[in-house]
Design a protein around this motif. Structure first.
Motif, PDB file in Angstrom:
ATOM      1  N   GLN A 141       0.810  -1.220   0.000  1.00  0.00           N
ATOM      2  CA  GLN A 141       0.000   0.000   0.000  1.00  0.00           C
ATOM      3  C   GLN A 141       0.847   1.276   0.000  1.00  0.00           C
ATOM      4  O   GLN A 141       0.674   2.143  -0.857  1.00  0.00           O
ATOM      5  CB  GLN A 141      -0.965   0.013   1.186  1.00  0.00           C
ATOM      6  CG  GLN A 141      -1.801   1.283   1.226  1.00  0.00           C
ATOM      7  CD  GLN A 141      -2.595   1.413   2.507  1.00  0.00           C
ATOM      8  OE1 GLN A 141      -2.330   0.729   3.487  1.00  0.00           O
ATOM      9  NE2 GLN A 141      -3.566   2.302   2.500  1.00  0.00           N
ATOM     10  N   SER A 142       1.745   1.416   0.939  1.00  0.00           N
ATOM     11  CA  SER A 142       2.525   2.654   1.017  1.00  0.00           C
ATOM     12  C   SER A 142       3.490   2.779  -0.157  1.00  0.00           C
ATOM     13  O   SER A 142       3.728   3.882  -0.662  1.00  0.00           O
ATOM     14  CB  SER A 142       3.268   2.756   2.349  1.00  0.00           C
ATOM     15  OG  SER A 142       4.212   1.724   2.469  1.00  0.00           O
ATOM     16  N   HIS A 180       1.345   3.903  -3.049  1.00  0.00           N
ATOM     17  CA  HIS A 180       0.943   5.284  -2.806  1.00  0.00           C
ATOM     18  C   HIS A 180       2.093   6.230  -3.146  1.00  0.00           C
ATOM     19  O   HIS A 180       1.912   7.231  -3.850  1.00  0.00           O
ATOM     20  CB  HIS A 180       0.505   5.453  -1.346  1.00  0.00           C
ATOM     21  CG  HIS A 180      -0.032   6.802  -1.035  1.00  0.00           C
ATOM     22  ND1 HIS A 180       0.780   7.871  -0.716  1.00  0.00           N
ATOM     23  CD2 HIS A 180      -1.300   7.267  -0.993  1.00  0.00           C
ATOM     24  CE1 HIS A 180       0.035   8.930  -0.496  1.00  0.00           C
ATOM     25  NE2 HIS A 180      -1.228   8.593  -0.658  1.00  0.00           N
ATOM     26  N   ASN A 181       3.281   5.920  -2.674  1.00  0.00           N
ATOM     27  CA  ASN A 181       4.453   6.760  -2.945  1.00  0.00           C
ATOM     28  C   ASN A 181       4.793   6.794  -4.432  1.00  0.00           C
ATOM     29  O   ASN A 181       5.167   7.839  -4.974  1.00  0.00           O
ATOM     30  CB  ASN A 181       5.666   6.288  -2.135  1.00  0.00           C
ATOM     31  CG  ASN A 181       5.478   6.515  -0.655  1.00  0.00           C
ATOM     32  OD1 ASN A 181       4.697   7.360  -0.232  1.00  0.00           O
ATOM     33  ND2 ASN A 181       6.180   5.739   0.148  1.00  0.00           N
TER      34      ASN A 181
END
Length: 176
Positions: free
Chosen positions: A25-26, A29-30
């Motif tokens: 997820q992160s 997102h990044n």
């Protein structure tokens, strides 16, 4: 390890999916944020990518790295979102003459900034009604399309529109 995760996700394992979600997820997102510079797009595309991952899990390839497949999904999702945003922008440009007919109901439109008009009309609506109203008026989706998109019944969409339209018309008249 990734091939095992692909197999588990393909078989519908929520635990495997949750693990993949929390792991990527992160990073996803990044990645999207780096490409767009937009926190909104990063969040939206990340969510849509994981929705697609789950919906199309059976078509995942066990020959490709899961990370490669996820990031490809994200890239195509980003392209789709950007195209849709551009399409919506073009629709809004033409909205001053034709898009508010359901709300305006025959009122002559002399105002040119439709975005401001729609913001004013929807500012006091409850969140779900605002979303439904925007999908109907701005994106010109049918009640059936809105129902499907938001996973609610057509009757719910209809009820929200029944409640929104009279207030929107009254608000529009007060802006003239």
């Amino acid at each position: 390890m990734e091939q095992l995760l692909v197999k588990d996700i393909k078989q519908g394992s929520l635990d495997a999916f949750k693990f993949v979600f929390s792991f990527y997820q992160s990073k996803l997102h990044n990645f999207i944020y780096t490409k767009t510079g937009s926190a909104y797009y990063a969040k939206e595309v990340t969510q849509l990518t994981f929705i697609k991952l789950w919906e199309y899990r059976e078509s995942l390839s066990e020959e490709w790295q899961l990370s490669t497949q996820i990031f490809r999904m994200a890239k195509t999702t980003l392209i789709d979102v950007l195209r849709k945003t551009e399409s919506e922008r073009l629709k809004l440009e033409g909205l001053s003459k034709s898009g508010l007919e359901e709300v305006a109901d025959g009122l002559p439109m002399e105002m040119h900034d439709v975005n401001i008009i729609l913001q004013i009309i929807t500012e006091k609506m409850p969140p779900m009604r605002k979303k439904i109203f925007s999908l109907r008026v701005e994106q010109r989706l049918s009640y059936k399309e809105i129902s499907s998109l938001l996973s609610i019944s057509i009757k719910t969409v209809n009820k929200h529109m029944e409640l929104a339209l009279p207030k929107a018309r009254a608000r529009l008249k007060s802006l003239r």
